[in-house]
Design a protein around this motif. Sequence first.
Motif, PDB file in Angstrom:
ATOM      1  N   SER A  71      54.039  68.449  39.699  1.00 19.13           N
ATOM      2  CA  SER A  71      54.702  67.235  40.165  1.00 19.13           C
ATOM      3  C   SER A  71      56.134  67.254  39.640  1.00 19.13           C
ATOM      4  N   LEU A  72      57.088  67.291  40.556  1.00 17.42           N
ATOM      5  CA  LEU A  72      58.500  67.437  40.184  1.00 17.42           C
ATOM      6  C   LEU A  72      59.292  66.235  40.678  1.00 17.42           C
ATOM      7  N   ASP A  73      60.172  65.734  39.838  1.00 19.46           N
ATOM      8  CA  ASP A  73      61.092  64.671  40.231  1.00 19.46           C
ATOM      9  C   ASP A  73      62.507  65.250  40.275  1.00 19.46           C
ATOM     10  N   PHE A  74      63.162  65.076  41.397  1.00 22.79           N
ATOM     11  CA  PHE A  74      64.515  65.614  41.581  1.00 22.79           C
ATOM     12  C   PHE A  74      65.530  64.483  41.625  1.00 22.79           C
ATOM     13  N   MET A  75      66.581  64.633  40.801  1.00 27.58           N
ATOM     14  CA  MET A  75      67.696  63.692  40.773  1.00 27.58           C
ATOM     15  C   MET A  75      68.968  64.500  41.045  1.00 27.58           C
ATOM     16  N   PRO A  76      69.140  64.979  42.292  1.00 20.20           N
ATOM     17  CA  PRO A  76      70.228  65.923  42.586  1.00 20.20           C
ATOM     18  C   PRO A  76      71.609  65.366  42.257  1.00 20.20           C
TER      19      PRO A  76
END
Length: 161
Positions: A71-76
Amino acid sequence: MQDFLGMQLIYTYDNGWEYEIYIKNEDTIDYRIHSGIVGGRWVRNQKVNLVELTPGIFKVAWTEPTGTDVSLDFMPNKNKTHGEIFFPKWVDEHPKLTVCYQNDFIDKMHKARNQYPTYPKTVVSEFSTITFQQHRGINNENVIAQAPYQGMVNDIKTGKL
Ligand SMILES: C=Cc1ccc(O)cc1
């Protein structure tokens, strides 16, 4: 969401592991692992759940043929990600068995996950820093199309690849 779909991102976890992901479309990713315990592994067309949690922040989650859950959270916009990776015991004990172009070894992964122990799982919880991101369009089969090699990240960042 439209901004995130089609993105290629390279990021380094605080533990030093370097990963690359291509958000191929709304439910599919390709990825390559450049370093870490399973460095050299690469995967295409992994089905995922992808949601925009709040504007500009995305969660990508899936379960793998190995039994590993991610489970990955991306905050580009902040050049940050956070990952939770749930490794079955067998991957922790035999990581090199998973180092391959997985698409050609799905049966081998299924056999291994049935043959070897699942529990206790090892949970890796790490922030990472995004060191490279660019838009590559949706369903681009050329973004992740070969095995990782030493120097590949540099070749990508300098536009050689
Ligand atoms: C186990 C796969 C995996 C793929 C990408 C990532 O950032 C973490 C784990």
